[in-house]
Structures are given as structure tokens and as C-alpha cells.
Design a protein around this motif. Structure first.
Motif: not given
Length: 423
Positions: A7, A10-11, A55-57, A303
């Protein structure tokens, strides 16, 4: 710790991702006179690839708004008909006025498609749903991402899965049809066996298993060998992590979707690398159609959802290490699971010749276990030239596999109607 680091990564990459998106937008703008140059397309392609890879899926949309039945478009609306904290039962309701225009005036068989709880969302079965909608009232299980379920909701394990399948069949009864795609095979067969033993009026009329590890000892694949070679403690120590903030499931122990995805991709790493390289080249060449097909596939493939610790570990133990169902040793809530007591549920097994997830014979094993079924209620089919995904999606599924499933269901319904009249 790994989940928290994932996490944080990602951020932490957010500024770079935003810069990539701005670069992509700038070099794809029709107002930019250099956008259509080789230099412009190269910058656009590189920025787009970076933005998509980082990116987030989220959960994909179904996008099933209509289906053609006998050449007539029929509107479709996904509707939630039942739920628990762990699953949503979705009915793809077809517009009755459109159905009458298509010449369908009678209620068609109800089919419960049990989607796998193995990392991907149920939307992976979009093509499966669209095929069954031509001839059935379609219901599907949409399993919940475990990181979104608060700890206060308790646990969800292999036996809870069996109970959920049974509950949903009872909601659709009497005598619905059930289709288990991949992972759900063992728990769906267990639920059917328990319902048959109890004389449950909602026991399925047919059960179709597609690429399912009913007996994972047969034709072991790379996945099977990994589960067999590693001790159970290794999975506990290396595959389970704690959900961090800001998710509702904060503190829940899970098998993260991103770990499962890494395992999937490592099995065919070169193919995925080649696919992304082709995507980059397609963007640089201005081949938007091919690039869109790439995005459509990876929007679904990337996803993923988390599984609860107890469900994942019990599945490894019960299905892939101790083989309790095929060995006749599976016990559910204190009751032995006895598939041999199934006597009036049609059984269809479907396998792919090139399946590298569930090898040939693993699904067929259901016929041996259901020894109480007469031969006329059994059918087995191996589809040539398809791998695991092709067993439930794609052209060969639509043109060769689905017609067999449809015919099997129709035959069972006619047999059931005759028996009911005779009674």
C-alpha cells in the motif's frame, strides 16, 4: 508487513503516476501539433504504459446490458436478490416484453453459476453469463473482497462456502441447475451430496463442473505440485498477511489478491512481458483497436480480491494436500460428505485439453465419486485445443461447450417434468 509495504508503494508512486497521466494527456491531445509525430507517440505510449501498470484496478463492471436471443435484442438488468457479508447473489433479469418478442413465453430453467473464489472477481465469467442468458434465468455468486469485511462479521471458511452454496440453491428451488467453474467444484459437489442425502427439494437437477480440482492428485499441474511440495506451515507463514488501514477489514488476516496475482503472472511471465511490449508498440504505431483489446483483457486480469486466511488455508489443506473429498474423508459440520448417495442429479464434467491449472482427469473424478448415479445421468466432455480459460469463455466455449451444457440441462428438465407428472 508486506501488505502495508504494498500500500505504501502504491501511494508513494502517486506523484509519478499523476505526472505520467499529465504527460499522456498532453501528448494525446488533438490540440498538440506534435502529438502525431513519432516522438509524440513514443512519449504518449511510455506514459500510458506506466500509468496503467501502477494504477489501482477495482472491481470491473459487468457491462451486460443486453443479449441477443434468436436474433432479438433483449435488455438485461443485474439485480441483487440475496446477500451475506461474504457474497452477493446476482440475478441477470431479462426484460419480459423483449423475451416475448423473441418468442420466449415460458419460464426458463434457473442456473446458479458459482464463480471461483480464487483471486479474481466474478466478472471474469462475463462471457459465461452472456452464453447462459440465451436460454436460462441466470444467477451468479459475487464473492466479497475479504479486506472490505470488518472483523466483527467473523470468519469465512471452506465449510461456510458449502453452506452458502446450499442456501443459494434453496433460494432458487425446486431443482435448479448449478455450474461450478474451477475452484468451487469440491464445495459444490459437497453441498449437492448433503442435499441429496437430506432429500432436499432444492437439490440441483444437474451439476456441471468446468475445469474443477475434484481430485487434484490426477494429472498434477504446476499449481498442484507447488501445493503438494510445500508443507502446510509454509503457506501459513508466507501467504497470509494483515489488512492495513484504511480498509474496512483492518486487522483481518487474508491471502492478498496481489500475492495471488503475482503467482499467476510468474507462471507465464514471458507472455505477459511480451504482451505489454506489443501494447507499447501498438500505441507507438497508432493501432488503437489492438491496444484497446489489450486493456480490456488486463483490466479484468489485474482486478483481484483478497481471500480470508481460513478459507485459503483450508482449501490448500482439504483440496490440494489431503484430498479429503476424493478419498471419502471430507466431514462437514460433523457429517461425512457422501457423493455416492447422489442418485437423481445429472452430472456433466467439462475439461480443456490444454488446461495447465486443473489437469485432465481432475474434473472427471466426479463420475467415480458419484457412483450411485446411473450412466444416463452422466456425461463427460474434453474440449480440444483450449486451456483453462477456454473451458468457460471464448469462441470454443460459445460454439462447442455451451451447446452441450444447454442440451444436458434441457434433457434433465424433461426427465424431471416426466417424473413429477408420474408422481
Amino acid at each position: 508487513m508486506l501488505y502495508t509495504l504494498y500500500e505504501a508503494g502504491y501511494y508513494g508512486s502517486t506523484p509519478l503516476r499523476m505526472a505520467a497521466r499529465m504527460t499522456r494527456d498532453f501528448w494525446s491531445s488533438p490540440l498538440n501539433p506534435a502529438a502525431d509525430t513519432e516522438f509524440g507517440r513514443s512519449l504518449y505510449a511510455g506514459a500510458d504504459l506506466f500509468a496503467n501498470l501502477t494504477r489501482r484496478y477495482g472491481k470491473p463492471a459487468w457491462g451486460v446490458d443486453s443479449v441477443k436471443i434468436d436474433g432479438q435484442p433483449v435488455r438485461v438488468r443485474p439485480t441483487e436478490v440475496w446477500s451475506s457479508p461474504w457474497v452477493k447473489l446476482t440475478h441477470f433479469s431479462r426484460d419480459m416484453a423483449d423475451m416475448r418478442k423473441a418468442g420466449r413465453r415460458e419460464l426458463e430453467p434457473a442456473v446458479l453459476i458459482v464463480a471461483p473464489l480464487s483471486g479474481h472477481y466474478a466478472t471474469l465469467l462475463r462471457g459465461t453469463v452472456e452464453a447462459f442468458l440465451q436460454d436460462h434465468e441466470v444467477f451468479i455468486t459475487e464473492w466479497t473482497n475479504a479486506r472490505e469485511v470488518p472483523i466483527s462479521e467473523g470468519r469465512f471458511d471452506f465449510h461456510d462456502y458449502i453452506d452458502h452454496v446450499r442456501k443459494m440453491l434453496q433460494l432458487l428451488g425446486p431443482r435448479p441447475h448449478v455450474v461450478a467453474v474451477c475452484q468451487p467444484g469440491p464445495p459444490v459437489l459437497a453441498a449437492a451430496a448433503l442435499m441429496a442425502e437430506d432429500g432436499d427439494e432444492s437439490r440441483p437437477a444437474t451439476m456441471t463442473f468446468m475445469g474443477s480440482p475434484i481430485d487434484a492428485r490426477l494429472s498434477p499441474t504446476v499449481t498442484n505440485k507447488l501445493a503438494e511440495e510445500r508443507p502446510f506451515a509454509w503457506f501459513e507463514s508466507n501467504m497470509i498477511y494483515t489488512v492495513p488501514a484504511p480498509y474496512a477489514g483492518l486487522g483481518r488476516r487474508v491471502y492478498p489478491g496481489f500475492v495471488q496475482l503475482a503467482s499467476f503472472m510468474s507462471m507465464n511471465l514471458e507472455k505477459h512481458q511480451e504482451a505489454h511490449l506489443r501494447y507499447l508498440q501498438q500505441l507507438m504505431a497508432g493501432d488503437g483497436d489492438s491496444a484497446d483489446q489489450h486493456l480490456k483483457f488486463y483490466d479484468e486480469y489485474l482486478s483481484v480480491l483478497d481471500l480470508t486466511e481460513e478459507f485459503y488455508l483450508q482449501t490448500v489443506d482439504v483440496v490440494f494436500q489431503r484430498y479429503l473429498l476424493p478419498k471419502g474423508e471430507l466431514v462437514h459440520r460433523g457429517r461425512p460428505v457422501r457423493p455416492e448417495l447422489i442418485t437423481d442429479i445429472g452430472l456433466l464434467t467439462v475439461e480443456g485439453e490444454m488446461d495447465d491449472i486443473s489437469g485432465i482427469g481432475q474434473t472427471q473424478a466426479a463420475h467415480t465419486l458419484c457412483s450411485g448415479l446411473p450412466d444416463e445421468l452422466k456425461e463427460d466432455y474434453v474440449q480440444p485445443h483450449v486451456g483453462h480459460y477456454g473451458v468457460f469463455n471464448g469462441r470454443r466455449f460459445r460454439e462447442e461447450i455451451y451447446p452441450r451444457v444447454r442440451a444436458f440441462v434441457r434433457t434433465a428438465d424433461r426427465r424431471f417434468d416426466k417424473a413429477r407428472v408420474a408422481a
